[in-house]
Design an enzyme around this catalytic site. Structure first.
Site, short mmCIF file in Angstrom:
data_model
loop_
_atom_site.label_atom_id
_atom_site.label_comp_id
_atom_site.label_asym_id
_atom_site.label_seq_id
_atom_site.Cartn_x
_atom_site.Cartn_y
_atom_site.Cartn_z
CG ASP A 164 0.48 -6.36 4.13
OD1 ASP A 164 1.52 -7.03 3.96
OD2 ASP A 164 0.51 -5.19 4.52
CD GLU A 169 1.96 1.47 -0.28
OE1 GLU A 169 1.19 2.42 -0.03
OE2 GLU A 169 2.28 0.63 0.56
C1 6A9 Z 1 2.95 1.04 9.09
C2 6A9 Z 1 2.67 3.44 9.41
C3 6A9 Z 1 3.56 6.94 9.57
C4 6A9 Z 1 3.28 -2.89 3.05
O1 6A9 Z 1 6.83 -1.44 1.56
C5 6A9 Z 1 6.86 -1.86 2.88
C6 6A9 Z 1 5.71 -2.79 3.17
C7 6A9 Z 1 5.79 -4.03 2.28
O2 6A9 Z 1 6.87 -4.81 2.65
C8 6A9 Z 1 4.56 -4.88 2.35
O3 6A9 Z 1 4.64 -5.91 1.42
N1 6A9 Z 1 4.45 -2.07 2.98
C9 6A9 Z 1 3.33 -4.04 2.06
O4 6A9 Z 1 2.19 -4.82 2.13
C10 6A9 Z 1 4.33 -0.90 3.88
C11 6A9 Z 1 4.23 -1.28 5.32
C12 6A9 Z 1 4.19 -0.15 6.25
C13 6A9 Z 1 4.01 -0.65 7.66
C14 6A9 Z 1 4.21 0.39 8.69
C15 6A9 Z 1 3.21 2.18 9.96
C16 6A9 Z 1 3.59 4.57 9.63
O5 6A9 Z 1 2.86 5.74 9.77
#
Ligand code: 6A9
Length: 786
Positions: free
Chosen positions: A522, A756
Site C-alpha cells: 500500500d 495484522e
Molecule cells: C478496506 C474496510 C469494514 C491491506 O489483508 C488484506 C489486505 C492486504 O492484501 C494488503 O496487502 N489488507 C494490505 O495492505 C487489508 C485491506 C482491507 C481493504 C478493505 C475496507 C472495511 O471496513
C-alpha cells in the site's frame, strides 16, 4: 465504426471468463462429489455458523446476548472488533470434520464445537454443542440468551415446530442440495450427564430479504416484555425476540429490493450459566443412523477428533519434538485452526471496470473457496494474501489447497486477470465501503499463488502425493500460462526486464506519497510522481519467481519450457538486476522513477477575506507540498521493497549485495527490531509518516509477518548454501526466528489475538484482529517449514 466495435468488444472482454476448461470439475463441490467438504464453517464472518459449499446455501448460525437489562443490548452475530471480546477463535479445527472454538465475552466464555458425521447423499449430519461458563467470581452467574437460526438464501423452505410453552423444538426443511432435513434444538443441561436446566424460550419465524439483514431483523424484533422466573430464584425481566412484534418492513424498501424473500427461523433459549446445549442437524437421506450424535456419543466423537487432530499436528509440524512448551504448541494449533476454520465459501459477482467501460460492470457469477485475512474486518478473499495462506493450509491438507487454487484460477478473465479483492455476494458487499468495491482490470497484485505452487512442486519432487498433484497441474496449466503473460503484458516496465505496478493513486496532491495498493504494500514509499518511467524492484522479483515456477511446471508436464527458462535466467540475472535496481547511494536495491524526496504535508491555504469569520470557511486540509522538482532517479527508501532480491532467493550466495542486505537487516537504526523486521527503515524520511491526515502509516514501519516469513525462509535458504555469508546468515536466522515467534506468542497471550501487524517500538499487536491470515505463518516459522 470499427473503432466503436473494438471498444465494445474490449469492454465485454473484461467480463468474459478465460476460455480454457474450468479447473474445477462440474459439481466438484457438490454433496455427491465431495460429501466430506460439503458442510463446513464456511462463514468466517460470523462467530459461529455453517453452510454448504453451494451457491445459495441454507445457512445456520448463532447469535447471543447477555441479559443485563440495565445496559444496552449487546447482540453478537457477525465478528466485530467493536464487540470488544477478550478473544475468540478456533483452538482445534481440521478444516474438514470438526472444530472447537473458544469465545471470551465480558464475563463468560462460550465454547462452540461441531462434529460432522458422514452418511446419506447430502453431506451427512452434524451436531453443535455450545457450552457457557461464568468467568468472573461475581455472585450472580450471568443469564445468557443463545439464538440458533436456520436461514434460506433464495431457495428452499423451512417449517418451525413449536411444542409446549412456545418452545421451538425443531425445524424441518428442504432445499435443492440438502433434500429434506431436520434441525433439533436440545434442552440446556448443566453438563453432559446432568438433567435439563430451567430456561425461557422464544422464537421467530419470518422471512428475510437477504442474509446480510439477519442481525437487523433480530434486533428489530426484540422486546423487553419477557420474564425469566426460575423455580428457586428471583424473577427478572429479559429481552427476547417477539413473535407478536413482526419486524417493521418499510414499504418503500420492499419495492426497491427485487430479491426474493427467504425463510428465517430462530430459536432463542435464555438460561443462567453454566450450561450446555446441543443442536442436531440430520439429513433426511441418512437412513441407517446408528444412534443420535448427541450427549455421550457427541462427547466421544469430539474426543476422537481432537485426539486425531493432535496426533496429526505433531506428526506434521513436530513442535513438541522441537521443544516448544505446551502453551506454545496450543498457540500454534490455534493459528493453524483459525486459518482452516477461517476458510469461507463465497458466491456472487464482483463489480469490475476497465478503461473501456464508462460504468462498472458485473463480473460473471462465480464461487470462491478461500481462506480470509481477518474474520472481523476483511472476511473475504484477497489474491496475494491467499498465496501465503495456502503455504500453511497446504502442509496440512494439500487437497484443500488445490481446491482453493482452482477456485481462484477459475475466476480469471479472458485476458488473464484475476480481481484482487473478491467481494462476492450481498453479505460480503455489506461489509465494504462503496469506494472500495470496484476492481480495475489493469490492477495486479503480487502473484503469490506461485509460492503455493512452488510448495506443491517441492512436495512433489520429494516424492509425496504425486498423481493428484500432476493431474492438477495439467488442468491449471493453460490458465497459469495466460496469467503469467498477463503480468508481462500489462505490468511491463520502460526497459527490457523491468516491471511497473499499474493503478497507483492518481490524485498526487493529496498524498505524501501516492499509494500502490496493487503491490500489496500500500503506502510503502515509491516514486513521488507516478509515471510510465517507473520500475519496481519487488514486481521484477515476483516475476522472476513466477517464471521459474512456470518452467518447473512446464517441465513436469512435458510442455515447452525453454521460454520460461529464458525468462527465469534473465530475471534472475544478478548483473541486470543491479543495473536496473541497485542504488549506489542507498547501498541497496530500490525502485526507480520520477522522484523527489523533498515532499511534505502542509495545511492547505484557505483564503479568508479580511473581516470574515474563520469558521464560515472549510477547515484547511493537509495537502502535499513539493519543494524540489522531481527527476528520474532511484527512490532511496530502504525497507521491504529493497529486500526482495533476497526474499525471493534471487541473489547468488556470494553476492556482496547480500552482505549489504544482511547488515541493513541487522541494524537497529534501520530494519532490525526485537520483534521482527520493520517495513521501512527507521532512518527513512517517511518512516512512520502519515500519508494524509486520515491515513496512518501502514507499511512505513510496522512489522508484517508475511514478509518476515519470507525473510526467515530466505535466511534458512542461504544458511544452507556455501558462501561467504553462510555463518552470519545462520546466526541471523536463529535470532530473527526467535524474535518473531516470541513476540507474536506474547501478544497472543496478553491480548487473546493474533494481529495484522506489530508495532516496531513496542511489539504490540495492532490493526485488524483476529488476523489469522498470513500472520498465522508464524506457525510455519516455529515448524521451520519453508
Ligand atoms: C478496506 C474496510 C469494514 C491491506 O489483508 C488484506 C489486505 C492486504 O492484501 C494488503 O496487502 N489488507 C494490505 O495492505 C487489508 C485491506 C482491507 C481493504 C478493505 C475496507 C472495511 O471496513
Amino acid at each position: 465504426f470499427y473503432a466503436l466495435y473494438m471498444r465494445s468488444s474490449l469492454a465485454r472482454r473484461v467480463v468474459t471468463l478465460h476460455p480454457s476448461p474450468q479447473v474445477l470439475h462440474d459439481n466438484s463441490t457438490s454433496a455427491t462429489v465431495s460429501p466430506q467438504r460439503f458442510w463446513g464453517s464456511y462463514r468466517p464472518q460470523v462467530y459461529f455458523g455453517m453452510k454448504t459449499r453451494s451457491p445459495r446455501s441454507m445457512v445456520t448460525g448463532l447469535m447471543w446476548m447477555r441479559q443485563s437489562p440495565e445496559v444496552e443490548v449487546s447482540l453478537r452475530h457477525t465478528c466485530e472488533q467493536g464487540d470488544r471480546l477478550h478473544g475468540y477463535g478456533w483452538l482445534a479445527h481440521d478444516g474438514l470434520s470438526f472444530g472447537v472454538q473458544e469465545i471470551r465475552d465480558t464475563d463468560f466464555i462460550l465454547t462452540t464445537e461441531f462434529v460432522k458425521r458422514p452418511g446419506g447423499d447430502h453431506g451427512g449430519d452434524w451436531t453443535w454443542r455450545v457450552t457457557a461458563k461464568q468467568q468472573s467470581s461475581a455472585p450472580q452467574p450471568p443469564i445468557i440468551s443463545l439464538m440458533f437460526y436456520v436461514a434460506a438464501d433464495t431457495q428452499g423452505s423451512l417449517q418451525a415446530h413449536v411444542e409446549e410453552r412456545g418452545r421451538l423444538s425443531s425445524v424441518t426443511g428442504s432445499s435443492e442440495e440438502l433434500g429434506s432435513f431436520k434441525v433439533t434444538f436440545g434442552k440446556p443441561t448443566a453438563g453432559e450427564a446432568a438433567g435439563t436446566k430451567y430456561a425461557s424460550y422464544n422464537h421467530l419465524k419470518t422471512v428475510s430479504p437477504g442474509l446480510e439483514k439477519l442481525t437487523d431483523i433480530v434486533r428489530n424484533s426484540l422486546s423487553r416484555r419477557f420474564v425469566f422466573s426460575p423455580p428457586s430464584g428471583e424473577r427478572r425481566p429479559y429481552i427476547g425476540v417477539d413473535v407478536h412484534r413482526p419486524p417493521p418492513q418499510p414499504q418503500q424498501q420492499k419495492q426497491m429490493d427485487p430479491r426474493k424473500e427467504s425463510d428465517f427461523v430462530l430459536h432463542q433459549v435464555t438460561v443462567q450459566t453454566p450450561f450446555q446445549i446441543e443442536v442436531l442437524f440430520e439429513s433426511g437421506s441418512f437412513r441407517e443412523r446408528p444412534n443420535q450424535l448427541a450427549g455421550r456419543v457427541m462427547t466421544e466423537a469430539l474426543e476422537e477428533k481432537v485426539a486425531a487432530f493432535n496426533g496429526k499436528f505433531e506428526e506434521t509440524f513436530g513442535l513438541q519434538g522441537k521443544g516448544f512448551t505446551p502453551g506454545q504448541v496450543k498457540f500454534a494449533k490455534a493459528a493453524l485452526s483459525n486459518m482452516l476454520g477461517g476458510m469461507g465459501y463465497f458466491h456472487g459477482q464482483s463489480i469490475v471496470q476497465s478503461s473501456y467501460n464508462e460504468h462498472p460492470l458485473l463480473y460473471p457469477e462465480g464461487s470462491l473457496f478461500t481462506a480470509v485475512p481477518s474474520r472481523s474486518f476483511f472476511p473475504r478473499g484477497f489474491l496475494w494474501d491467499e498465496g501465503f495462506h495456502q503455504l500453511l493450509v497446504g502442509r496440512w491438507d494439500p487437497e484443500a489447497t488445490r481446491e482453493a487454487l482452482a477456485h481462484w484460477l477459475d475466476l480469471m478473465n479472458a485476458d488473464g486477470w484475476i480481481p484482487r479483492e473478491q467481494i462476492l455476494g450481498d453479505e460480503a458487499r455489506s461489509k465494504v465501503p462503496a469506494e472500495f468495491v470496484v476492481q480495475w482490470n489493469e490492477n495486479a497484485n503480487p502473484p503469490t499463488l506461485f509460492l503455493t505452487l512452488q510448495a506443491l512442486l517441492d512436495a512433489e519432487s520429494s516424492g509425496r502425493r504425486s498423481a493428484a498433484t500432476e493431474g492438477f497441474f495439467r488442468r491449471i496449466f493453460p490458465r497459469l500460462r495466460t496469467w503469467f503473460e498477463w503480468y508481462n503484458v500489462t505490468q511491463s516496465g520502460p526497459l527490457p526486464g523491468s516491471y511497473r505496478w499499474r493503478g497507483r493513486d492518481k490524485d498526487v496532491n493529496l498524498f505524501l506519497n501516492p499509494k500502490t495498493l496493487t503491490s500489496g504494500l500500500d503506502d510503502f514509499p515509491r516514486a513521488s510522481h507516478p509515471s510510465a518511467d517507473e520500475r519496481h524492484v519487488d514486481l521484477r522479483c515476483w516475476m522472476a519467481l513466477a517464471s521459474s515456477i512456470m518452467a518447473r511446471v512446464a517441465q513436469l508436464l512435458g510442455e515447452p519450457a525453454s521460454d520460461y527458462r529464458r525468462a527465469e535466467r534473465e530475471l534472475s540475472d544478478n548483473a541486470r538486476l543491479a543495473e536496473l535496481h541497485w542504488s549506489e547511494h542507498l547501498g541497496a536495491f530500490a525502485d526507480y522513477g520520477n522522484h523527489t524526496p523533498a515532499v511534505s504535508l502542509v495545511q492547505e491555504k484557505v483564503y479568508i477575506p479580511p473581516g470574515q469569520p474563520r469558521h464560515q470557511f472549510p477547515a484547511a486540509r493537509l495537502v502535499r507540498s513539493v519543494r524540489r522538482t522531481p527527476k528520474l532517479q532511484y527512490v532511496n527508501a530502504l525497507g521491504y521493497v529493497s529486500l526482495f532480491p533476497f526474499l525471493l532467493h534471487l541473489l547468488t550466495p556470494d553476492s556482496p549485495k547480500l552482505g549489504h542486505i544482511l547488515r541493513d537487516m541487522r541494524d537497529p537504526g534501520k530494519l532490525w527490531t526485537p520483534y521482527g523486521l520493520r517495513s521501512l527503515s527507521k532512518a527513512d524520511p517517511m518512516y512512520m509518516k502519515r500519508n494524509t491526515e486520515h491515513d496512518a502509516p501502514y507499511w512505513r514501519g510496522p512489522i508484517w509477518i508475511n514478509i518476515n516469513y519470507l525473510a526467515v525462509r530466505a535466511l534458512y535458504h542461504y544458511g544452507n548454501m556455501d558462501g561467504p555469508y553462510r555463518e552470519s546468515v545462520a546466526a541471523l536466522y536463529q535470532e530473527l526466528r526467535t524474535n518473531i515467534i516470541n513476540n507474536v506468542y506474547k501478544q497472543y497471550m496478553e491480548t487473546g489475538y493474533i494481529w495484522e501487524q506489530y508495532n516496531d517500538t513496542t511489539g504490540w499487536g495492532q490493526g485488524s484482529h483476529p488476523f489469522t491470515g498470513w500472520s498465522a505463518l508464524v506457525m510455519l516459522i516455529m515448524a521451520e517449514q519453508y
